[in-house]
Each structure stands twice: as C-alpha cells, then as structure tokens.
Write a protein that holds these residues in place. Structure first.
Motif, PDB file in Angstrom:
ATOM      1  N   LEU A  32       0.833  -1.206   0.000  1.00 20.94           N
ATOM      2  CA  LEU A  32       0.000   0.000   0.000  1.00 20.94           C
ATOM      3  C   LEU A  32       0.869   1.258   0.000  1.00 20.94           C
ATOM      4  N   ARG A  35       2.017   1.762  -3.444  1.00 16.73           N
ATOM      5  CA  ARG A  35       0.905   2.222  -4.267  1.00 16.73           C
ATOM      6  C   ARG A  35       0.678   3.721  -4.048  1.00 16.73           C
ATOM      7  N   PHE A  36       0.714   4.145  -2.786  1.00 14.21           N
ATOM      8  CA  PHE A  36       0.485   5.560  -2.496  1.00 14.21           C
ATOM      9  C   PHE A  36       1.631   6.433  -2.991  1.00 14.21           C
ATOM     10  N   ILE A  87      -9.576   2.846  -0.627  1.00 15.78           N
ATOM     11  CA  ILE A  87      -8.274   3.314  -1.104  1.00 15.78           C
ATOM     12  C   ILE A  87      -8.451   4.484  -2.070  1.00 15.78           C
ATOM     13  N   GLU A  90      -9.165   7.722  -0.352  1.00 12.19           N
ATOM     14  CA  GLU A  90      -7.954   8.283   0.259  1.00 12.19           C
ATOM     15  C   GLU A  90      -7.063   8.915  -0.810  1.00 12.19           C
TER      16      GLU A  90
END
Length: 108
Positions: A32, A35-36, A87, A90
């Motif tokens: 994650l 990914r961010f 997700i 966000e």
C-alpha cells in the motif's frame, strides 16, 4: 479454556499460522505504501496540469478489474470493491490536498 489448556501441537500450528498472517499484513502495508507513492506522483502530475483529482471512468474500470481478480483468487468481489473504494477515496483526498498546494504553472 485457557491458552495453557491448548494442546502443544495446536498451539504450534496457531503460532505458525499467526506468524504467516503477520508477514502477510506487513507485506500488505508495504505494498500500500508503494501504491500511495505512485498515486502521489499522479496527484502532482494532475495538479501541475490542472486535471481533476478524481477520474470516475478509470475508477470504475479499476473496480471491475479488481472484482474479476478477486473472483479468480476466491476472494469475495464485494469485499475487494469495498477495499478499493476506501483506497480510492484516500487517493482522491491526497490529490485534492496536492492540488490545493500546487501553484499554477506559467500560462495557466
């Protein structure tokens, strides 16, 4: 029943499984984070070019894609969709924050 009453073999198997779960949880967090990092770069690119933070068409394609992947992995597609929606929300929030703090490029 207390943990001291559990058969030693069962206790060992629980420990082994829980260690696997802990490793998977760590991998999920790091994935994650990666990914961010990518979506932050997308947010900066969108902000620099004054593109909207959200892209509903892409989001719909991603949700459908993830539902299909979930189905082939024997994971509940509805759960996968809920996770991706969380997700995406966000990511959009991050993109809005980036857009608010990015000055206009010359010529805009």
């Amino acid at each position: 029943m207390t943990t001291s009453d559990i058969d030693e073999g069962v206790r060992a198997e629980l420990t082994r499984l829980r260690e696997s779960i802990d490793n998977i949880d760590a991998a999920v967090v790091y994935m994650l984070a990666e990914r961010f990092k990518c979506t932050q770069q997308v947010g900066h690119l969108k902000a620099e070019h004054r593109l909207p933070p959200a892209d509903p068409a892409r989001e719909a394609r991603q949700i459908e894609r993830l539902r299909q992947l979930a189905g082939s992995a024997n994971l509940d597609p509805a759960f996968a969709e809920k996770l991706l929606n969380f997700i995406i929300a966000e990511v959009i929030r991050h993109h809005e924050t980036i857009a608010e703090s990015t000055p206009p490029t010359p010529g805009d």
